[in-house]
Scaffold this motif. Structure first.
Motif, mmCIF file in Angstrom:
data_model
loop_
_atom_site.group_PDB
_atom_site.id
_atom_site.type_symbol
_atom_site.label_atom_id
_atom_site.label_comp_id
_atom_site.label_asym_id
_atom_site.label_seq_id
_atom_site.Cartn_x
_atom_site.Cartn_y
_atom_site.Cartn_z
ATOM 1 N N ASP A 186 42.982 56.467 32.346
ATOM 2 C CA ASP A 186 42.929 55.520 32.433
ATOM 3 C C ASP A 186 42.999 54.690 31.050
ATOM 4 O OD1 ASP A 186 42.798 55.037 34.714
ATOM 5 O OD2 ASP A 186 40.001 54.357 34.762
ATOM 6 N N LYS A 187 43.569 53.909 30.887
ATOM 7 C CA LYS A 187 43.864 53.806 29.303
ATOM 8 C C LYS A 187 43.404 51.732 29.047
ATOM 9 C CE LYS A 187 49.170 54.763 29.234
ATOM 10 N NZ LYS A 187 48.708 55.887 30.593
ATOM 11 N N PHE A 188 42.417 51.604 29.899
ATOM 12 C CA PHE A 188 41.633 50.742 29.592
ATOM 13 C C PHE A 188 40.069 50.955 30.356
ATOM 14 C CE2 PHE A 188 42.299 51.505 34.960
ATOM 15 C CZ PHE A 188 40.999 51.349 35.347
ATOM 16 N N ILE A 189 38.678 49.659 29.679
ATOM 17 C CA ILE A 189 37.967 49.900 30.517
ATOM 18 C C ILE A 189 37.344 49.464 31.574
ATOM 19 C CG2 ILE A 189 35.390 50.789 29.455
ATOM 20 C CD1 ILE A 189 36.445 51.673 26.948
ATOM 21 N N GLU A 190 36.915 50.021 32.321
ATOM 22 C CA GLU A 190 36.313 48.501 33.439
ATOM 23 C C GLU A 190 34.415 48.873 33.417
ATOM 24 O OE1 GLU A 190 36.019 47.724 37.466
ATOM 25 O OE2 GLU A 190 35.869 49.987 36.997
ATOM 26 N N THR A 191 33.579 47.449 32.301
ATOM 27 C CA THR A 191 32.679 47.545 32.436
ATOM 28 C C THR A 191 31.647 46.557 33.194
ATOM 29 O OG1 THR A 191 33.302 46.156 30.828
ATOM 30 C CG2 THR A 191 32.434 47.905 30.303
ATOM 31 N N PHE A 192 30.417 46.905 33.371
ATOM 32 C CA PHE A 192 29.488 45.478 34.141
ATOM 33 C C PHE A 192 28.003 45.124 32.936
ATOM 34 C CE2 PHE A 192 26.835 43.706 37.654
ATOM 35 C CZ PHE A 192 27.362 42.221 37.711
ATOM 36 N N ARG A 193 28.363 44.736 32.743
ATOM 37 C CA ARG A 193 27.236 44.280 32.105
ATOM 38 C C ARG A 193 26.662 43.092 31.477
ATOM 39 N NH1 ARG A 193 28.420 45.711 26.728
ATOM 40 N NH2 ARG A 193 29.508 46.954 26.470
ATOM 41 N N ALA A 194 25.574 42.949 30.250
ATOM 42 C CA ALA A 194 25.780 42.258 29.250
ATOM 43 C C ALA A 194 26.073 41.846 28.009
ATOM 44 C CB ALA A 194 24.444 41.788 29.126
ATOM 45 N N THR A 195 27.502 41.101 27.921
ATOM 46 C CA THR A 195 28.261 41.169 26.690
ATOM 47 C C THR A 195 27.148 39.401 25.591
ATOM 48 O OG1 THR A 195 29.952 41.938 25.613
ATOM 49 C CG2 THR A 195 29.929 40.375 28.355
ATOM 50 N N ASP A 196 28.064 39.883 24.214
ATOM 51 C CA ASP A 196 27.949 39.168 23.878
ATOM 52 C C ASP A 196 29.199 38.349 23.713
ATOM 53 O OD1 ASP A 196 30.226 40.369 21.690
ATOM 54 O OD2 ASP A 196 28.019 40.447 20.301
ATOM 55 N N LEU A 197 30.401 38.981 24.168
ATOM 56 C CA LEU A 197 32.070 38.405 24.752
ATOM 57 C C LEU A 197 31.315 36.971 25.129
ATOM 58 C CD1 LEU A 197 34.225 41.501 24.279
ATOM 59 C CD2 LEU A 197 33.783 39.818 23.028
ATOM 60 N N ARG A 198 30.410 37.826 26.487
ATOM 61 C CA ARG A 198 30.533 36.037 27.790
ATOM 62 C C ARG A 198 28.253 35.675 26.972
ATOM 63 N NH1 ARG A 198 33.343 33.250 29.702
ATOM 64 N NH2 ARG A 198 32.563 33.143 32.258
ATOM 65 N N PRO A 199 28.358 35.201 26.168
ATOM 66 C CA PRO A 199 26.319 35.226 26.034
ATOM 67 C C PRO A 199 25.997 34.213 27.037
ATOM 68 C CG PRO A 199 27.957 33.627 24.628
ATOM 69 C CD PRO A 199 28.493 34.411 25.250
ATOM 70 N N GLY A 200 24.534 34.840 27.443
ATOM 71 C CA GLY A 200 24.150 34.400 28.415
ATOM 72 C C GLY A 200 24.059 33.803 29.666
ATOM 73 N N LEU A 201 25.132 34.540 29.789
ATOM 74 C CA LEU A 201 25.939 34.452 31.483
ATOM 75 C C LEU A 201 25.504 36.282 32.474
ATOM 76 C CD1 LEU A 201 29.414 33.786 31.181
ATOM 77 C CD2 LEU A 201 27.636 32.004 31.747
ATOM 78 N N GLY A 202 24.663 36.850 31.263
ATOM 79 C CA GLY A 202 23.929 38.062 32.841
ATOM 80 C C GLY A 202 25.055 38.767 32.379
ATOM 81 N N ASP A 203 25.061 39.622 33.135
ATOM 82 C CA ASP A 203 25.808 40.997 33.383
ATOM 83 C C ASP A 203 27.317 39.858 33.933
ATOM 84 O OD1 ASP A 203 24.338 42.934 32.893
ATOM 85 O OD2 ASP A 203 23.466 42.906 35.090
ATOM 86 N N VAL A 204 28.611 40.260 33.254
ATOM 87 C CA VAL A 204 29.543 40.322 33.322
ATOM 88 C C VAL A 204 30.469 41.204 33.312
ATOM 89 C CG1 VAL A 204 31.994 38.760 32.039
ATOM 90 C CG2 VAL A 204 29.421 38.554 31.840
ATOM 91 N N LEU A 205 32.091 41.290 34.599
ATOM 92 C CA LEU A 205 32.650 42.575 35.107
ATOM 93 C C LEU A 205 33.930 42.509 34.166
ATOM 94 C CD1 LEU A 205 33.472 45.204 36.639
ATOM 95 C CD2 LEU A 205 33.793 42.860 38.603
ATOM 96 N N MET A 206 33.852 42.998 32.973
ATOM 97 C CA MET A 206 35.367 43.177 32.395
ATOM 98 C C MET A 206 36.071 44.221 32.302
ATOM 99 S SD MET A 206 34.183 41.412 28.733
ATOM 100 C CE MET A 206 33.113 42.527 27.886
#
Length: 661
Positions: free
Chosen positions: A159-179
């Protein structure tokens, strides 16, 4: 008693004792079969729900892996990061940032599954995003470095991409985010310019999945677990709450869980994956409160004639009924023999006893028939529910898949290269180098999005200017050997109907779809072609060409239908069952049976072809000498697709299950 009478009656009494023992055995059999069928019905329903939940989610997420790869190479985004990195005039950068934000909003309009898209430079500064409620301007998330560490030029299949599901400062205050994140590179220097992050609207998507499931059985609670068994999504958060731990045991047919003082019957399953994609280690779970699971068993509205026609569906019940009939026959013979012998010896009291036994036999017969009928009702209802639910699954999968196709064609029509070169072609024709650029761009897209056999660009007259070849993993088949293939389509004129429809579309947000019919673009086999107009870069009211994308319908629909066929205990499709997609004009779109090929007509009662969108039915039909339980569902669209976008194409998904299966 007369010694002779004693001698004659003793064997009869022994036979009656044996009959009593047989009756006790039948009672035990009935209890065992009753429990088995009740539990089997419930376990099958929660297993199907759990499987649907995780598999339909993974199918959706598979599409995201292609999106991130394509958008990370977007020409406008690359140009924007080049400007930012070269410290160009700030006013120029701001103008380009506004263009990029509009482009991202256009993308989100087509792909409504995203709630933000972020473009981040190598220093962690967020250069552009479309969600005005997201205050982020800088990120320290280690995800950025992890994404930059992945090589995009390797051909190892990684894979050339990364799949993540967790809190991130890229979407602050929203809890776990799927990116989904991927490196953005300069195609000329191969130097990294930054990172693209697609933010999937996980909560909204799960709500839509759960909303569809509730229409089947509102008592079943569905959810998704992470690799540790923690709940990350639930149809009833008040019961199956976020973060709750559920033991993951994939080998167990079912398990029991105590929640808030109530007992639940549950099943946890792994995803089957989709086209080799499994993604993050997540599990589907479904459960039902024990009291609700069995309270209505055998009370569903299957009428006696239906039950009578399906009385042999359960081999266990058939065996019990046979034993019951044999028992009653034995009792009748004992009674007749006893009466004859009683008359010989004038044993009137014994005759009265035998008549009482006759009455007991009749009561036993009525009891057995009642219990067996209730058991049959459970079995039949279970089959009816199963085929209905599987028909719903088929259409749900198809609508979600084709939703992506409608989005794709509208987005690719906005490709700056396509718009610029097709606009230039109207004035001065197209040069070989320009055709090569168009072909390479189409091929790059097609290799990422393998649900298509080919992509085609044509001028407003329908003359093909460029076309992609089928991706390596996609097989092209022909009705006739002499039909054109690969680059032989260049210079040919496309069929006028779809070209004319595309040119007349009112805006860049509109699309059109061919009828499901044979086309030279698909080897003269029937398929859907999605199309829209390509518009001039400086004037959206001016059409400079059309784009057509040819859906690879045979393997795509076949995969959908094969996946929803009823399964036996070994996970194999039940013998004799098959599934179809059929339009309301009775045209078969796809089939798992060679007896009902795509393009042929289905001879079925007309009442089924007047079903409303989303409606489900089950019934019994006779085809030839075979009786089938049939489950049907009329398509209901997905998100805006076939709901608010003016595209009308009602499709029935139909499951046929032989009654003796």
């Amino acid at each position: 008693m007369n010694p002779e009478a004693t001698r004659l009656f003793t064997p009869l009494i022994k036979d009656m004792r044996a009959t009593k023992t047989k009756y006790e055995g039948i009672q035990q059999q009935l209890v065992e079969v009753l429990l088995h069928e009740m539990v089997r019905k419930v376990v099958m329903e929660i297993t199907d729900t759990a499987k649907f939940t995780i598999n339909i989610l993974k199918r959706n997420l598979f599409e995201r892996t292609a999106d991130v790869g394509y958008l990370a190479t977007d020409v406008e985004i690359v140009h924007f990061l080049r400007l930012s990195g070269n410290e160009a005039d700030q006013e120029q950068i701001d103008r380009q940032a506004a263009i990029i934000k509009k482009r991202l909003l256009d993308y989100q309009y087509e792909y409504t599954v995203y709630n933000d898209i972020l473009i981040i430079d190598l220093d962690g500064h967020v250069r552009a995003n479309f969600d005005e409620n997201n205050p982020v301007s800088f990120s320290n998330d280690p995800l950025l470095a992890e994404t930059q560490a992945i090589g995009t030029r390797n051909h190892s299949g990684e894979d050339k991409f990364i799949e993540t599901f967790r809190a991130t400062d890229l979407r602050p205050g929203l809890g776990d985010v799927l990116m989904y994140s991927q490196k953005i590179e300069d195609p000329e220097t191969l130097k990294s310019l930054g990172t693209l992050c697609l933010c999937f609207d996980f909560a909204d998507e799960m709500q839509k999945i759960f909303s569809d499931l509730v229409k089947g059985d509102e008592n079943i609670i569905a959810g998704v677990l992470d690799r540790n068994g923690s709940v990350i999504a639930s149809s009833q958060p008040s019961i199956l709450s976020s973060g709750m731990k559920i033991q993951v045991n994939l080998e167990a047919e079912f398990s029991f869980h105590a929640i808030n003082g109530m007992q639940y019957l549950a099943r946890t399953v792994a995803t089957d994956g989709y086209q080799g994609f499994y993604g993050l280690t997540w599990y589907g779970v479904a459960m039902i409160e024990v009291g609700k699971a069995f309270s209505g068993a055998g009370k569903e509205g299957c009428n006696p004639p239906v039950i009578a026609r399906l009385q042999n569906m359960s081999h266990e019940l058939t065996a019990v009924k046979r034993s019951s009939d044999e028992l009653l026959d034995d009792m009748k013979i004992d009674g007749i023999n006893g009466k004859i012998q009683a008359q010989v010896f004038s044993a009137k009291p014994f005759v009265e006893v035998l008549e009482f036994i006759d009455n007991i036999g009749l009561e036993i017969d009525r009891l057995c028939l009642t219990v067996i009928e209730n058991l049959q009702r459970i079995v039949v209802t279970s089959r009816f529910n199963e085929v209905q639910f599987r028909a719903f699954q088929g259409n749900n999968i198809a609508d979600r898949n084709l939703y992506e196709r409608a989005n794709d064609v509208c987005w690719w029509a906005l490709n700056p290269l396509f718009r610029r070169l097709l606009a230039g072609h109207l004035n001065s024709g197209i040069r070989d180098e320009e055709r090569r650029q168009l072909t390479e761009s189409l091929q790059y897209i097609n290799n990422l999005y393998t649900p298509y056999l080919r992509l085609v660009l044509a001028d407003p007259d329908g003359i093909v200017l460029a076309v992609s070849n089928p991706p390596n993993e996609v097989e092209e088949r022909f009705i006739e050997d002499a039909l054109p293939r690969e680059q032989e389509f260049v210079g040919m004129r496309l069929e006028n109907t779809l070209v004319s429809q595309a040119i007349k579309l009112g805006s860049k947000k509109d699309y059109c779809v061919s009828a499901f019919e044979p086309t030279i673009l698909y080897g003269n086999r029937p398929t859907y072609i999605y199309s829209t107009a390509v518009r001039a870069p400086d004037n959206e009211g001016k059409v400079v060409g059309v784009i057509q994308i040819v859906f690879d319908s045979e393997p795509q629909f076949q995969d959908m239908l094969e996946g929803i066929l009823p399964k036996d205990a070994n996970g194999q499709s039940r013998e004799g069952c098959f599934a179809l997609f059929v339009d309301k004009e009775r045209n078969i779109i796809a089939s798992t049976s060679t007896s009902y090929p795509a393009g042929s007509q289905l001879d079925l009662d007309s009442r089924y072809f007047s079903m409303n969108n989303g409606e489900r039915r089950s019934s019994i039909v006779e085809i030839g000498s075979i009786s089938y339980i049939v489950g049907l569902q009329c398509s209901n669209g997905y998100r805006e697709y076939k709901r608010t976008d003016r595209y009308k194409n009602d499709v029935l998904c139909i499951i046929f299950l032989p009654t003796d299966s």
